[in-house]
Motif scaffolding. Structure first.
Motif, PDB file in Angstrom:
ATOM      1  N   ALA A 194      59.265  96.262 -72.532  1.00 45.66           N
ATOM      2  CA  ALA A 194      58.380  95.846 -71.435  1.00 45.66           C
ATOM      3  C   ALA A 194      57.484  94.687 -71.868  1.00 45.66           C
ATOM      4  CB  ALA A 194      57.541  97.026 -70.966  1.00 45.66           C
ATOM      5  N   LEU A 195      56.934  94.758 -73.066  1.00 47.80           N
ATOM      6  CA  LEU A 195      56.072  93.677 -73.543  1.00 47.80           C
ATOM      7  C   LEU A 195      56.838  92.370 -73.736  1.00 47.80           C
ATOM      8  CD1 LEU A 195      53.801  95.585 -76.076  1.00 47.80           C
ATOM      9  CD2 LEU A 195      53.158  94.636 -73.872  1.00 47.80           C
ATOM     10  N   LEU A 196      58.038  92.449 -74.298  1.00 44.99           N
ATOM     11  CA  LEU A 196      58.846  91.242 -74.471  1.00 44.99           C
ATOM     12  C   LEU A 196      59.232  90.640 -73.124  1.00 44.99           C
ATOM     13  CD1 LEU A 196      61.259  92.204 -77.380  1.00 44.99           C
ATOM     14  CD2 LEU A 196      59.537  90.435 -77.393  1.00 44.99           C
ATOM     15  N   TRP A 197      59.595  91.481 -72.173  1.00 49.27           N
ATOM     16  CA  TRP A 197      59.994  91.013 -70.854  1.00 49.27           C
ATOM     17  C   TRP A 197      58.822  90.348 -70.140  1.00 49.27           C
ATOM     18  CZ3 TRP A 197      59.154  93.164 -65.763  1.00 49.27           C
ATOM     19  CH2 TRP A 197      60.011  92.657 -64.792  1.00 49.27           C
ATOM     20  N   LEU A 198      57.665  90.990 -70.184  1.00 44.70           N
ATOM     21  CA  LEU A 198      56.491  90.419 -69.530  1.00 44.70           C
ATOM     22  C   LEU A 198      56.033  89.120 -70.195  1.00 44.70           C
ATOM     23  CD1 LEU A 198      54.450  93.657 -68.813  1.00 44.70           C
ATOM     24  CD2 LEU A 198      55.535  92.162 -67.139  1.00 44.70           C
ATOM     25  N   ALA A 199      56.034  89.088 -71.518  1.00 45.19           N
ATOM     26  CA  ALA A 199      55.610  87.881 -72.231  1.00 45.19           C
ATOM     27  C   ALA A 199      56.569  86.719 -71.969  1.00 45.19           C
ATOM     28  CB  ALA A 199      55.516  88.160 -73.725  1.00 45.19           C
ATOM     29  N   THR A 200      57.854  87.005 -71.947  1.00 38.93           N
ATOM     30  CA  THR A 200      58.831  85.949 -71.682  1.00 38.93           C
ATOM     31  C   THR A 200      58.686  85.420 -70.265  1.00 38.93           C
ATOM     32  OG1 THR A 200      60.360  86.969 -73.243  1.00 38.93           O
ATOM     33  CG2 THR A 200      61.286  85.385 -71.688  1.00 38.93           C
ATOM     34  N   ASN A 201      58.503  86.317 -69.312  1.00 39.30           N
ATOM     35  CA  ASN A 201      58.339  85.867 -67.929  1.00 39.30           C
ATOM     36  C   ASN A 201      57.033  85.100 -67.732  1.00 39.30           C
ATOM     37  OD1 ASN A 201      60.739  86.605 -66.736  1.00 39.30           O
ATOM     38  ND2 ASN A 201      60.078  88.700 -66.430  1.00 39.30           N
ATOM     39  N   LYS A 202      55.989  85.477 -68.447  1.00 41.85           N
ATOM     40  CA  LYS A 202      54.734  84.729 -68.370  1.00 41.85           C
ATOM     41  C   LYS A 202      54.931  83.314 -68.912  1.00 41.85           C
ATOM     42  CE  LYS A 202      49.977  84.772 -69.972  1.00 41.85           C
ATOM     43  NZ  LYS A 202      48.991  85.439 -70.807  1.00 41.85           N
ATOM     44  N   TYR A 203      55.624  83.197 -70.015  1.00 42.15           N
ATOM     45  CA  TYR A 203      55.917  81.883 -70.585  1.00 42.15           C
ATOM     46  C   TYR A 203      56.752  81.051 -69.610  1.00 42.15           C
ATOM     47  CZ  TYR A 203      57.923  78.320 -73.590  1.00 42.15           C
ATOM     48  OH  TYR A 203      58.319  77.122 -74.111  1.00 42.15           O
ATOM     49  N   ASN A 252      61.359  78.712 -60.428  1.00 42.58           N
ATOM     50  CA  ASN A 252      62.260  79.859 -60.217  1.00 42.58           C
ATOM     51  C   ASN A 252      62.946  80.325 -61.499  1.00 42.58           C
ATOM     52  OD1 ASN A 252      61.652  79.970 -57.486  1.00 42.58           O
ATOM     53  ND2 ASN A 252      63.295  78.540 -56.986  1.00 42.58           N
ATOM     54  N   ALA A 253      62.403  80.017 -62.656  1.00 46.06           N
ATOM     55  CA  ALA A 253      62.925  80.542 -63.915  1.00 46.06           C
ATOM     56  C   ALA A 253      62.277  81.895 -64.146  1.00 46.06           C
ATOM     57  CB  ALA A 253      62.618  79.601 -65.070  1.00 46.06           C
ATOM     58  N   PHE A 254      63.074  82.934 -64.126  1.00 44.71           N
ATOM     59  CA  PHE A 254      62.556  84.287 -64.217  1.00 44.71           C
ATOM     60  C   PHE A 254      63.653  85.192 -64.737  1.00 44.71           C
ATOM     61  CE2 PHE A 254      61.748  88.443 -62.187  1.00 44.71           C
ATOM     62  CZ  PHE A 254      60.491  88.685 -62.684  1.00 44.71           C
ATOM     63  N   ILE A 255      63.294  86.114 -65.597  1.00 39.86           N
ATOM     64  CA  ILE A 255      64.239  87.117 -66.067  1.00 39.86           C
ATOM     65  C   ILE A 255      64.051  88.339 -65.176  1.00 39.86           C
ATOM     66  CG2 ILE A 255      64.954  88.586 -67.973  1.00 39.86           C
ATOM     67  CD1 ILE A 255      63.833  86.492 -69.857  1.00 39.86           C
ATOM     68  N   GLY A 256      65.051  88.669 -64.420  1.00 40.30           N
ATOM     69  CA  GLY A 256      64.967  89.764 -63.462  1.00 40.30           C
ATOM     70  C   GLY A 256      65.079  91.138 -64.105  1.00 40.30           C
ATOM     71  N   SER A 257      65.213  92.127 -63.269  1.00 36.31           N
ATOM     72  CA  SER A 257      65.277  93.503 -63.762  1.00 36.31           C
ATOM     73  C   SER A 257      66.559  93.766 -64.542  1.00 36.31           C
ATOM     74  CB  SER A 257      65.157  94.491 -62.597  1.00 36.31           C
ATOM     75  OG  SER A 257      66.243  94.344 -61.704  1.00 36.31           O
ATOM     76  N   ILE A 258      67.615  93.016 -64.251  1.00 34.94           N
ATOM     77  CA  ILE A 258      68.855  93.181 -65.025  1.00 34.94           C
ATOM     78  C   ILE A 258      68.621  92.772 -66.475  1.00 34.94           C
ATOM     79  CG2 ILE A 258      71.222  92.348 -65.297  1.00 34.94           C
ATOM     80  CD1 ILE A 258      71.375  92.180 -62.252  1.00 34.94           C
ATOM     81  N   GLY A 259      67.840  91.726 -66.677  1.00 34.73           N
ATOM     82  CA  GLY A 259      67.495  91.313 -68.036  1.00 34.73           C
ATOM     83  C   GLY A 259      66.674  92.362 -68.755  1.00 34.73           C
ATOM     84  N   PHE A 260      65.745  92.999 -68.018  1.00 36.06           N
ATOM     85  CA  PHE A 260      64.951  94.077 -68.605  1.00 36.06           C
ATOM     86  C   PHE A 260      65.845  95.215 -69.073  1.00 36.06           C
ATOM     87  CE2 PHE A 260      62.816  98.179 -68.047  1.00 36.06           C
ATOM     88  CZ  PHE A 260      61.745  98.018 -68.907  1.00 36.06           C
TER      89      PHE A 260
END
Length: 66
Positions: free
Chosen positions: A16-25, A33-41
């Motif tokens: 969760a922390l890696l996913w949130l930090a990457t999406n914040k970056y 529209n660059a975003f890692i969706g739930s499939i990436g999580f």
């Protein structure tokens, strides 16, 4: 067995922390529209789960590097 359970327990917040930090970056520095969706999580969580089950000695050092 207890070590594997602990590894799985730590895999969820780390994912969760890696996913949130990457999406914040990506929000600030990547194109629109660059975003890692739930499939990436779920893919990251699956990778951590696989490593914690089949390579239990590698998993703590992997979390330390992440």
């Amino acid at each position: 067995m207890l070590g594997q359970f602990a590894s799985m327990l730590f895999a969820l917040p780390t994912t969760a922390l890696l996913w949130l930090a990457t999406n914040k970056y990506l929000t600030f520095w990547a194109p629109e529209n660059a975003f890692i969706g739930s499939i990436g999580f779920w893919a990251i969580l699956g990778l951590f789960a696989f490593i914690s089950l089949f390579y239990p000695r590698l998993f703590p050092s992997l979390l330390g590097k992440a």
